[in-house]
Design a protein around this motif. Structure first.
Motif, PDB file in Angstrom:
ATOM      1  N   ALA A  46      26.092  23.127 -12.777  1.00 27.25           N
ATOM      2  CA  ALA A  46      24.735  22.594 -12.794  1.00 27.25           C
ATOM      3  C   ALA A  46      24.534  21.935 -14.148  1.00 27.25           C
ATOM      4  N   VAL A  47      23.675  20.929 -14.188  1.00 29.41           N
ATOM      5  CA  VAL A  47      23.586  20.106 -15.395  1.00 29.41           C
ATOM      6  C   VAL A  47      22.132  19.881 -15.824  1.00 29.41           C
ATOM      7  N   LEU A  48      21.820  20.354 -17.025  1.00 29.10           N
ATOM      8  CA  LEU A  48      20.574  19.976 -17.682  1.00 29.10           C
ATOM      9  C   LEU A  48      20.828  18.620 -18.325  1.00 29.10           C
ATOM     10  N   MET A  59      16.292  16.440  -9.130  1.00 32.74           N
ATOM     11  CA  MET A  59      16.601  15.826  -7.848  1.00 32.74           C
ATOM     12  C   MET A  59      15.726  16.476  -6.768  1.00 32.74           C
ATOM     13  N   LYS A  60      15.074  15.611  -5.976  1.00 31.12           N
ATOM     14  CA  LYS A  60      14.335  16.070  -4.800  1.00 31.12           C
ATOM     15  C   LYS A  60      15.319  16.199  -3.662  1.00 31.12           C
ATOM     16  N   GLN A  61      15.327  17.331  -2.986  1.00 30.56           N
ATOM     17  CA  GLN A  61      16.227  17.472  -1.848  1.00 30.56           C
ATOM     18  C   GLN A  61      15.725  18.541  -0.892  1.00 30.56           C
ATOM     19  N   TRP A  62      16.182  18.454   0.337  1.00 29.49           N
ATOM     20  CA  TRP A  62      15.801  19.421   1.357  1.00 29.49           C
ATOM     21  C   TRP A  62      16.735  20.621   1.276  1.00 29.49           C
ATOM     22  N   GLU A  72      15.362  20.178  -8.228  1.00 31.99           N
ATOM     23  CA  GLU A  72      16.430  20.931  -8.883  1.00 31.99           C
ATOM     24  C   GLU A  72      17.201  20.035  -9.837  1.00 31.99           C
ATOM     25  N   ILE A  73      17.798  20.651 -10.840  1.00 33.37           N
ATOM     26  CA  ILE A  73      18.722  19.912 -11.677  1.00 33.37           C
ATOM     27  C   ILE A  73      19.963  19.549 -10.847  1.00 33.37           C
ATOM     28  N   ASP A 166      13.535  26.905  -8.159  1.00 33.28           N
ATOM     29  CA  ASP A 166      14.977  27.105  -8.119  1.00 33.28           C
ATOM     30  C   ASP A 166      15.418  27.774  -9.423  1.00 33.28           C
ATOM     31  N   GLN A 167      16.173  28.869  -9.288  1.00 32.58           N
ATOM     32  CA  GLN A 167      16.465  29.666 -10.481  1.00 32.58           C
ATOM     33  C   GLN A 167      17.249  28.906 -11.554  1.00 32.58           C
ATOM     34  N   LYS A 168      18.322  28.186 -11.157  1.00 35.75           N
ATOM     35  CA  LYS A 168      19.116  27.499 -12.180  1.00 35.75           C
ATOM     36  C   LYS A 168      18.285  26.471 -12.938  1.00 35.75           C
ATOM     37  N   THR A 169      17.330  25.860 -12.199  1.00 34.01           N
ATOM     38  CA  THR A 169      16.481  24.836 -12.808  1.00 34.01           C
ATOM     39  C   THR A 169      15.509  25.465 -13.808  1.00 34.01           C
TER      40      THR A 169
END
Lengths: 180, 180
Positions: A46-48, A59-62, A72-73, A166-169
């Protein structure tokens, strides 16, 4: 204290596209038996990604598991191409999702995302010095994405308002806040 | 852009002790079909518990999915008792794991832990004003736990050295770092 749970036997009860599910029989330190449900998943990155205006990329995503749109990142599973070439993997993900490449990538931290039931291992990176890519890689054809950028203050407000769930975000946003 | 994946049909392929696994057939915005693996899990709570010496509480425990000992903040699944009584749920978890109760609990944030394949929803709380409990609740008999406490600097070093590899715990540490 002895903590170890000895793995006695394991059965794969489901083999799916992105996960396998195992039921593991373990022997506890006290000699008793217990079962553990384990979801096997590929490692991920995952990328900040922070652009030249000091905004982060979302990013917007379903997301089918929660039947909802999320922010989410950029992130993705690693695959066989990525052995020993993490920077390549990250710039591939950035290219596919954001159409940027990063001139400066560093590791923030690595972790298991849902350690109670899964072995998914993720590494979070910081990517700066973003520039538009020359060659756009094809996107996954079952993935629809749209990019937005937000400041740190906007991101923190979107965590509080539960627009970001989202946790990573959220983790990346807290990390970004510590960089000030 | 239309993002929605319409849920067409779903089949439970595994029903376990802590997870159920569903295979969902979805219709993408472009009309194509795709399948999604989804791991259903109970909601959970996690607690950044900071004692009167300004140290955070970490629990040593065995984690079968990674076959290793970990250090994590106190956490647990919610159950039917917890409807509308989150503070009760958190003090129950703290009691079972740490033998403390908190006089001051506030929500930090809520999030999906592994949104790519699971609906596990976790809320992270900050708990301070810790005092030893009067009545110790019984611990789960298949769970062995040991408590340690660390300063913020120690915690950050343990993230870098990969002694701490649990996402919710690292997230809590970054959040704690922003509180300074």
């Amino acid at each position: 204290m002895n903590f170890e749970e000895k793995q006695i036997e394991s059965k794969t009860v489901y083999a799916g596209k992105i996960i396998d599910v195992e039921v593991m029989k373990v022997e506890l330190p006290n000699g008793k038996m217990a079962t553990r449900d384990i979801v096997r998943h590929m490692p991920a990155v995952a990328v900040l990604a922070i652009n030249n205006e000091n905004k982060m990329i979302l990013m917007k995503q379903w997301r089918a598991p929660i039947d909802a749109l999320t922010l989410e990142i950029p992130a993705g599973k690693l695959d066989d191409r990525d052995q020993g070439d993490m920077l390549g993997a990250i710039n591939r993900e950035l290219n596919e999702e954001t159409r940027y490449r990063s001139g400066k990538i560093s590791e923030i931290s690595s972790f298991y995302t849902a350690i109670g039931f899964s072995d998914e291992y993720m590494t979070l990176y910081l990517a700066t010095e973003l520039e538009p890519v020359q060659n756009e890689l094809p996107q996954d054809d079952d993935e629809n994405l749209e990019m937005i950028t937000v400041t740190l203050d906007q991101a923190l407000m979107m965590v509080n308002s539960k627009e970001i769930v989202d946790q990573k975000t959220i983790m990346a946003i807290y990390y970004w806040a510590t960089m000030k």
